[in-house]
Scaffold this motif. Structure first.
Motif, PDB file in Angstrom:
ATOM      1  N   ARG A 120       0.698  -1.081   0.049  1.00  0.00           N
ATOM      2  CA  ARG A 120       0.131   0.012  -0.025  1.00  0.00           C
ATOM      3  C   ARG A 120       0.898   1.109   0.140  1.00  0.00           C
ATOM      4  O   ARG A 120       0.595   2.164  -0.747  1.00  0.00           O
ATOM      5  N   LEU A 121       1.894   1.296   0.821  1.00  0.00           N
ATOM      6  CA  LEU A 121       2.804   2.249   0.980  1.00  0.00           C
ATOM      7  C   LEU A 121       3.453   2.546  -0.588  1.00  0.00           C
ATOM      8  O   LEU A 121       3.529   3.785  -0.935  1.00  0.00           O
ATOM      9  N   ILE A 122       3.857   1.402  -0.899  1.00  0.00           N
ATOM     10  CA  ILE A 122       4.351   1.564  -2.403  1.00  0.00           C
ATOM     11  C   ILE A 122       3.427   2.124  -3.538  1.00  0.00           C
ATOM     12  O   ILE A 122       3.905   3.183  -4.269  1.00  0.00           O
ATOM     13  N   ASP A 123       2.190   1.825  -3.490  1.00  0.00           N
ATOM     14  CA  ASP A 123       1.116   2.239  -4.281  1.00  0.00           C
ATOM     15  C   ASP A 123       0.949   3.855  -4.032  1.00  0.00           C
ATOM     16  O   ASP A 123       0.863   4.497  -5.087  1.00  0.00           O
ATOM     17  N   LEU A 124       1.090   4.173  -2.825  1.00  0.00           N
ATOM     18  CA  LEU A 124       0.934   5.676  -2.307  1.00  0.00           C
ATOM     19  C   LEU A 124       2.118   6.348  -3.002  1.00  0.00           C
ATOM     20  O   LEU A 124       1.843   7.548  -3.555  1.00  0.00           O
ATOM     21  N   ILE A 125       3.137   5.790  -2.958  1.00  0.00           N
ATOM     22  CA  ILE A 125       4.376   6.774  -3.411  1.00  0.00           C
ATOM     23  C   ILE A 125       4.270   6.858  -5.081  1.00  0.00           C
ATOM     24  O   ILE A 125       4.417   7.932  -5.492  1.00  0.00           O
ATOM     25  N   ASN A 126       3.767   5.935  -5.658  1.00  0.00           N
ATOM     26  CA  ASN A 126       3.750   5.651  -7.259  1.00  0.00           C
ATOM     27  C   ASN A 126       2.735   6.694  -7.247  1.00  0.00           C
ATOM     28  O   ASN A 126       2.844   7.512  -8.382  1.00  0.00           O
ATOM     29  N   ASP A 127       1.558   6.690  -6.771  1.00  0.00           N
ATOM     30  CA  ASP A 127       0.361   7.636  -6.965  1.00  0.00           C
ATOM     31  C   ASP A 127       1.103   9.056  -6.694  1.00  0.00           C
ATOM     32  O   ASP A 127       0.375   9.873  -7.580  1.00  0.00           O
TER      33      ASP A 127
END
Lengths: 520, 130
Positions: free
Chosen positions: A340-347
């Motif tokens: 989820r953290l990685i998704d957030l950074i990508n977004d």
């Protein structure tokens, strides 16, 4: 007739005293004439000789000043030609009406006039009147009251001088004084010849000119390498009346600037441009710093996340043997949240790029039908995890659009994963491809909880994710906002319909290459 | 007979080295030598004689790009397939790395369970002349 004329002059002479711009000589002369008329009928021979001069002076006053006589109720009983010309109304339209009916709403003079007539018998001031064509004209006005022996108001005589141009110049002078206080450069120039008409203080300083030094210069003198044709092309839509204003960015004297152009009619009816040039170097530096900051932070976060994600994946995948039920569940929680953290950074990185206009799109012809299959294959595993099945419906033939392959996959992934996330276990999501006039549509139907009406209005806003993931992997709340931006960058649109406990359908529409070429 | 490549992995972050080693050797069954910096890679590469280079991009001192340039200057590595690993996933960045002669760019965070498959696929493609 003669007596009426003499009586009128008796009032007029007094009024004229207060109209400075009529000219002192005219006033004094008419005053003397008025008195002499009253002195005695025996002197009429003398007056006869003066008739020609009197008529001449009367005509001079007629030409210069507007005049009206009103009765005790304020209704106009006499108006002169100058007032008729200035107001645009005919004599018939004016007579019998009160002049106050023609005052602009922001003119508060009537109260002052009443009080002054009561106290002093006359009033001098400015009035703002409405012409028949809706325009405004300003007058310098003197109103004199005539009363009977008992002090009752009988009539008033008003003399007015048109000061519209003076007021306009005053307003322009005030505006220019304000413009001189700006840190932006302001240039006013003729729309046809591009001759400079005005530069504010900042613009003069930048050009190194003094206040009188731009008389014969044109816009070309303000910028080295100025291209007349390029500029005229740019402002063509403004001159064609398609738009009144435009803003664009450029580089002037080696610095980034934002130029706002406005086209307007000058006082002489000659169209002119007003250009405001703002130095945006600092803004650019701030944007660059923000962009750099986001990139650095995201990189610095990604490196440790690579280790955490890698370690968790290796352990939970059984690379080092099977885990106990509890430790496995706990590591599963850790793994989901790292993802989820990685998704957030990508977004966040995507949003930063979209905001800064730096997201690059490599546009090619793409078969949307094949792309849908690809997205379905990529999401089937996620669907399996949630016990949700994807089903392809609608068109299966090749349908091409112009687009960025990776970004379009990102949009489809977002819609498919959302649909699965909001579906009940055992549910089904249909992905339909269909033709629309000049466009191609991809529809994603789910039969889930639906989107609450209160959340619908804000669905494409950032961090606007509605509740109802049934405790499943929550999203970042940024995906739909990014998807919308990406679709719009493709010239398309995204919308949805949703009914609580029935389901939601998202529809993404892209223009087909034929309609794109027609639009171009 | 399937021949697997000998991989030289250059990465300054010891934790990521550890994860990559497990992912490539334990999960993927590949042979891996690791270096913690560009200069170390330039020094040890001739002795290792790798078939494939796996380079981190952002390393202090000598970057992944500079390391590749140094290796390319050695005749025996002039054509060795190279894969970059980067946490900067912007398309422009990826394109720039491809221009430098990278066969592929793998973005971090990578999936350790599929990393070996990914690397093998790229190597096979490079050998086939793709």
């Amino acid at each position: 007739m003669f007596e009426e004329f003499a009586s009128l002059l008796g009032l007029t002479q007094f009024a004229l005293l207060y109209v400075s711009s009529v000219g002192g000589l005219v006033c004094v002369f008419l005053f003397i004439l008025g008195r002499s008329i009253r002195i005695s009928r025996e002197q009429s021979v003398l007056l006869d000789r003066k008739d020609a001069e009197l008529a001449l002076q009367w005509r001079a006053m007629e030409a210069h000043a507007m005049m009206n006589v009103s009765d005790a109720a304020g209704r106009m009983v006499e108006v002169n030609d100058t007032l008729i010309r200035a107001s645009g109304y005919s004599r018939e339209e004016l007579l019998g009406r009160r002049l106050t009916e023609f005052l602009m709403p922001d003119d508060n003079s009537p109260t002052a006039v009443r009080e002054a007539l009561e106290l002093m018998g006359y009033w001098t001031g400015e009035t703002k009147l409405r012409r028949k064509d809706g325009g405004v004209f300003w007058t310098r006005t003197t109103i004199v009251a005539a009363r009977d022996r008992n002090g009752r108001l009988e009539r008033t005589v008003s003399l007015r001088t048109d000061i519209t141009e003076i007021k306009a110049r005053q307003a322009e002078a005030q505006n220019r004084a304000l413009l001189d206080r700006l840190n932006d450069e302001v240039y006013v120039f003729a729309a046809d010849t591009l001759q400079l008409l005005y530069l504010n203080r900042r613009a003069l300083a930048v050009q190194g000119w003094d206040n009188s030094g731009y008389g014969g210069r044109t816009l070309a003198d303000t910028t080295e390498g100025f291209d007349d044709a390029v500029f005229r092309d740019r402002v063509a839509p403004m001159l064609a009346g398609e738009t009144e204003a435009m803003t664009y960015e450029s580089i002037l004297r080696g610095r980034p600037v934002e130029i706002s152009l406005q086209l307007e009619d000058g006082y002489e009816g000659r169209a002119r441009f007003i250009a405001v040039v703002r130095d945006i170097s600092l803004r650019r530096q701030a944007e660059e710093a923000r962009s750099q900051f986001v990139a650095t932070i995201s990189h610095e976060l990604r490196s440790p996340l690579t280790s955490v994600l890698g370690a968790l994946k290796l352990v939970t995948s059984g690379a080092f043997g099977q885990l106990g039920k509890k430790p496995g569940a706990m590591l599963g929680v850790a793994l989901r949240n790292v993802e989820r953290l990685i998704d957030l950074i990508n977004d966040l990185l995507d949003l930063e790029k979209l905001d800064a206009g730096r997201m690059t799109f490599s546009m090619t012809r793409i078969d949307m039908s094949a792309l849908v299959d690809e997205a379905l294959a990529a999401n089937s595993c996620y669907g399996d995890q949630l016990q949700v099945q994807f089903r392809r419906t609608g068109l299966r033939a090749v349908r091409e659009i112009e687009g960025d392959r990776a970004r379009l996959i990102q949009v489809l992934n977002n819609l498919l994963s959302n649909a699965a996330k909001f579906s009940p276990p055992g549910g089904q999501v249909e992905v339909e491809l269909r033709d629309a006039p000049g466009a191609l549509q991809v529809l994603v139907h789910d039969h889930g909880t639906g989107i609450p009406p209160a959340a619908q209005a804000h669905l494409f806003e950032r961090f606007a994710q509605a509740d109802g993931t049934n405790g499943r992997r929550p999203g970042t709340g940024l995906g739909l906002s990014i998807a919308k931006s990406i679709v719009e960058q493709h010239g398309g649109s995204i919308r949805f319909t949703s009914t609580l406990d029935v389901g939601t359908t998202f529809c993404v529409e892209f223009p087909t290459p034929l309609s794109l070429s027609q639009a171009a | 007979m399937t021949q697997t490549p000998r991989i030289l992995h250059v990465e300054d972050d010891p934790d990521i080295r550890e994860i990559a080693l497990v992912a490539l050797e334990v999960v993927g069954g590949l042979t891996v030598d690791q270096c913690a910096s560009g200069p170390e890679a330039l020094q040890r590469a001739p002795g290792i004689a790798p078939d494939l280079l796996l380079l981190d991009v952002m390393m202090p001192g000598m970057s992944g790009e500079d390391t590749l340039a140094g290796l390319r200057a050695m005749p025996q590595f002039a054509d060795t397939p190279a894969i970059f690993m980067t946490a900067k996933a912007q398309p422009a960045e990826v394109e720039k790395l491809r221009q430098l002669g990278a066969a592929e760019v793998i973005t971090k965070p990578f999936d350790p369970m599929t990393l070996a498959d990914q690397v093998l696929a790229i190597w096979e493609r490079s050998r086939a002349g793709g």
